[in-house]
Structure formats: C-alpha cells, structure tokens
Scaffold this motif. Structure first.
Motif, PDB file in Angstrom:
ATOM      1  N   ILE A 103      91.283 -40.073  -6.393  1.00 21.44           N
ATOM      2  CA  ILE A 103      90.307 -41.130  -6.100  1.00 21.44           C
ATOM      3  C   ILE A 103      89.299 -40.646  -5.058  1.00 21.44           C
ATOM      4  O   ILE A 103      88.083 -40.862  -5.186  1.00 21.44           O
ATOM      5  N   GLU A 104      89.806 -39.971  -4.006  1.00 23.54           N
ATOM      6  CA  GLU A 104      88.907 -39.450  -2.965  1.00 23.54           C
ATOM      7  C   GLU A 104      87.951 -38.413  -3.545  1.00 23.54           C
ATOM      8  O   GLU A 104      86.773 -38.368  -3.164  1.00 23.54           O
ATOM      9  N   LEU A 105      88.442 -37.590  -4.454  1.00 25.54           N
ATOM     10  CA  LEU A 105      87.583 -36.583  -5.075  1.00 25.54           C
ATOM     11  C   LEU A 105      86.472 -37.237  -5.888  1.00 25.54           C
ATOM     12  O   LEU A 105      85.315 -36.795  -5.834  1.00 25.54           O
ATOM     13  N   ARG A 106      86.794 -38.281  -6.617  1.00 23.04           N
ATOM     14  CA  ARG A 106      85.759 -38.989  -7.381  1.00 23.04           C
ATOM     15  C   ARG A 106      84.729 -39.615  -6.439  1.00 23.04           C
ATOM     16  O   ARG A 106      83.531 -39.617  -6.729  1.00 23.04           O
ATOM     17  N   HIS A 107      85.197 -40.144  -5.313  1.00 24.25           N
ATOM     18  CA  HIS A 107      84.264 -40.725  -4.341  1.00 24.25           C
ATOM     19  C   HIS A 107      83.335 -39.655  -3.781  1.00 24.25           C
ATOM     20  O   HIS A 107      82.128 -39.900  -3.598  1.00 24.25           O
TER      21      HIS A 107
END
Length: 211
Positions: A103-107
C-alpha cells in the motif's frame, strides 16, 4: 449357500493384497461420496497405501484444511505443536507487513491517494524528498568516482607515453652508436688492408730540369 465369513488378517500374497486394496479403496471412497451427497455431510478421507501412495477424497463443500481446523477446535486436541503455531503467526504477521508495504509503495507512486489525509500526504512528500536527496547524493558520488578514474587513467597514459618516448630515444642513441662503431670498424679494416702509401714519381726525374 451364503458366502463364508472372511477372516480379517493381513493378506500375505502381495498380488492378492494389491487387488484387495484397490477394490476396497474404491468402495470406501464411493461410500464417502454417497454419505456426503445423501446426508449433506462434510467428509474428508485420506488413504495411504503400503507403497506410500496417497489417495484422498473431500466433500466439494469444504476443504481438508477447514475440516482439520474444525476437528482441532471441537476435539480440543493439538494437531500442531507450539513451534508450528508460532510459525503460522509469524507468517500471518509477515503477510500483513507485506500488504502494508504494498500500500505504501502504491502511495509513493501516486496511486490510491485520493482518500489520504493532509498529514499522510505530507509524510509521503517528505519521504519522496528524502529519497530524491539520497538519489542525487548517490549520483554525485558516482560522477565524482568517474572523474577520479578518468584523472587516474589520464595520468597513467601520460606516464606510459613518457616511458615510451624515453625508450625510443634510448633505442635511437643505441642505433647511432652501433652505426658509428660499424663505420669505425670498417675504417680500421680498410687501413689494415692498405698498410703502405705509394708515391708516384716520373720515369725520367731530370726531364724537367733539361727543359
């Protein structure tokens, strides 16, 4: 006459034992399927032959893992030891961490950020700025290393060029010395072959005086 009662004991003949196993295995799997369909029961059947080969059946409405979990809860028996339970918990924790990192990578890529709060967006911006600064620093270090390597190569080239020039000069001087020595030796050889000098005198020495 009815069939005689069969004594239940190990069949010694290997061929007969294999035939009996195949027939009874198919029969018990058939019964498991029937009770699953007729009675809406959840059945799981696992059979291992003497050769180690496994045969199994499980009701279409469930899985072997779900049935084992139900058995574990209702019977109170520990199917897994503490080590396996801790391993399962660790796997779950790692999965959760992996999901969070995804999720952090997508953000960070700018994806799925419409639902984020202002503070979360600021944190992402700070992380991107820090990452960009680190990348630029690494690039500067890389360029500095390239410049240093180029300088070292240039100095080494100049040194080799100077050594080559010195060698060429030394070879030229040696060639001249060899040529001079050769000519001197030729002169010595010539002088040795002609040791006396001849003087040409007229046949009639007093002819000029008479004239």
């Amino acid at each position: 006459m009815g069939r005689g009662k069969i004594e239940i004991k190990r069949i010694e003949n290997a061929s007969n034992r294999q035939v009996t196993y195949s027939k009874r295995k198919n029969g018990i799997i058939k019964k498991a399927k029937e009770i699953s369909v007729l009675c809406d029961a959840q059945v799981s059947l696992v059979i291992f032959a003497s050769s180690g080969r496994m045969h199994e059946y499980c009701s279409p409405s469930t899985t072997v893992v779900d049935l084992l979990d139900k058995y574990h809860k209702q019977s109170g028996k520990r199917l897994w030891d503490a080590k396996h339970e801790n391993l399962s918990k660790e796997i779950d924790r790692i999965k959760k961490e992996n999901d969070s990192m995804q999720i952090e990578l997508r953000h960070l890529k700018g994806e799925d950020i419409s639902s984020l709060h202002h503070t979360e967006l600021m944190a992402i911006e700070e992380a991107l700025d820090a990452g960009l600064a680190a990348v630029r620093k690494k690039q500067m270090e890389y360029h500095s290393m390239l410049e240093q390597n180029d300088k070292m190569l240039d100095e080494e080239f100049k040194r080799l060029q100077f050594v080559l020039q010195q060698q060429e000069m030394a070879m030229g001087e040696n060639a001249m010395e060899m040529e001079n020595a050769y000519h001197q030796q030729r002169m010595r050889d010539y002088n040795f072959q002609v040791p006396f000098a001849f003087r040409v005198q007229p046949i009639q020495p007093n002819l000029q005086e008479r004239m």
